[in-house]
Design an enzyme around this catalytic site. Structure first.
Site: not given
Length: 327
Positions: A31, A72, A112, A141, A173, A182, A206
């Site tokens: 999208w 996606g 991931s 996730y 990362n 994002k 911290k």
């Protein structure tokens, strides 16, 4: 033709830019939305944009597809809607896997590093298939990505139909241009850049661990160009071994290193303000990530990775400080 899902997003649009430069025919599934994501592909328009709800109909008649690159996903680590996450990150992924298996199309998908959960030593970040079901993700996730990894491995182990080449990449990362939509999931590099632009010192959490100094939390930060190069390498090497691979640099760097590199790239003094960690992150926060990259090197990938300082310098000087910050 290469199909890319999530291609108006961060990594997907950077990949689309490279494939466009290589004159590959691409169809993206995503999208455009109302957050300006069209700008991510404005300089490298694909041959077609398919809305996700129209994907089934498109696949029924798709011809000459050489690869599906499935990026996606619902990628927010704070996502709470389990049904939506399952539908998007698991069911859709398996539907694409099965289509690729049926039509013998290569399949590359985004896993991931969040699947590693509470891992906190270098020895725990190993992309070993035998260890996938032993991982303990800290959030919905990460769990959804682990579930799909396990489903893929079950398909392989039980000798079900599989794509001719399949690759799951555990992104660590990632930072770089085209991530501006994002929101709270934007990279720390961009957040620290914004701190300085607003006239403040970069802010870091911290440490709430007695053995770890403030700013000593460490991540494997990887420049988006290196991620794209890794995906392209698999596309260029169809006989490279299928499997789940880490996608990082193999070198953890501290948040203090990152903040100082942003300061250096913006020619400001190296000063950091430490703030309390939000209660919502406690118990879901990884203090250390570092990809073990031996497996992909053994597969034949030997391109050097961009250093944190060089990547941040490139991001800030070539994009964030320009009037047009898009790739």
């Amino acid at each position: 033709m290469i199909i890319i899902t999530g291609a108006t997003g961060f990594i997907g649009s950077c990949l689309q830019a490279k494939l466009h430069a290589l004159k590959e025919e691409t169809v993206i599934v995503d999208w455009l939305g109302d957050q300006g994501k069209w700008r991510n592909i404005a300089k490298h328009t694909p041959d077609a944009v398919i809305m996700p709800e129209a994907l089934d109909d498109f696949l029924k008649t798709a011809k000459n597809v050489t690869a599906v690159i499935h990026l996606g996903a619902i990628s927010e680590t704070t996502a709470r809607d389990g049904d939506l996450v399952w539908q998007t990150n698991v069911d859709l992924s398996m539907k694409l896997w099965q289509w690729c298996a049926q039509h013998q199309v290569r399949f590359i998908y985004a896993s991931s590093a969040a699947t590693y959960g509470g891992a906190n030593t270098a020895e725990e970040f190993i992309d070993d298939h035998a260890r996938v079901d032993q991982l303990k993700p800290l959030n919905l996730y990460g769990w959804s990505k682990q579930v799909f990894d396990m489903q893929v491995l079950k398909q392989v182990e039980t000798k079900q139909p599989c794509p001719p080449q399949w690759v799951g990449l555990k992104f660590f990362n990632v930072y770089g241009p085209n991530e501006y939509h994002k929101g709270k999931m934007i990279s720390v590099v961009k957040v620290k850049f914004d701190d300085i632009v607003q006239g403040n010192a970069p802010k870091l959490f911290k440490s709430d661990q007695p053995h770890l100094a403030d700013g000593g939390q460490a991540r494997d930060f990887i420049w988006v160009g290196d991620v794209v190069d890794m995906i392209l390498w698999f596309l260029e090497n169809p006989k490279a071994a299928s499997g789940i691979y880490n996608c990082g640099t193999g070198q953890a760097r501290t948040y203090l290193d990152l903040a100082y590199a942003v300061c250096a790239s913006m020619n400001v003094s190296k000063k950091v303000d430490f703030i309390e960690m939000p209660s919502a992150l406690r118990g879901q926060y990884q203090y250390f990530t570092q990809a073990n990259m031996n497996k992909i090197k053994q597969a034949g990938y030997n391109k050097p990775f961009t250093s944190l300082e060089d990547g941040i310098g490139q991001y800030i000087q070539d994009y964030l400080l320009k009037s047009d910050s898009y790739l």
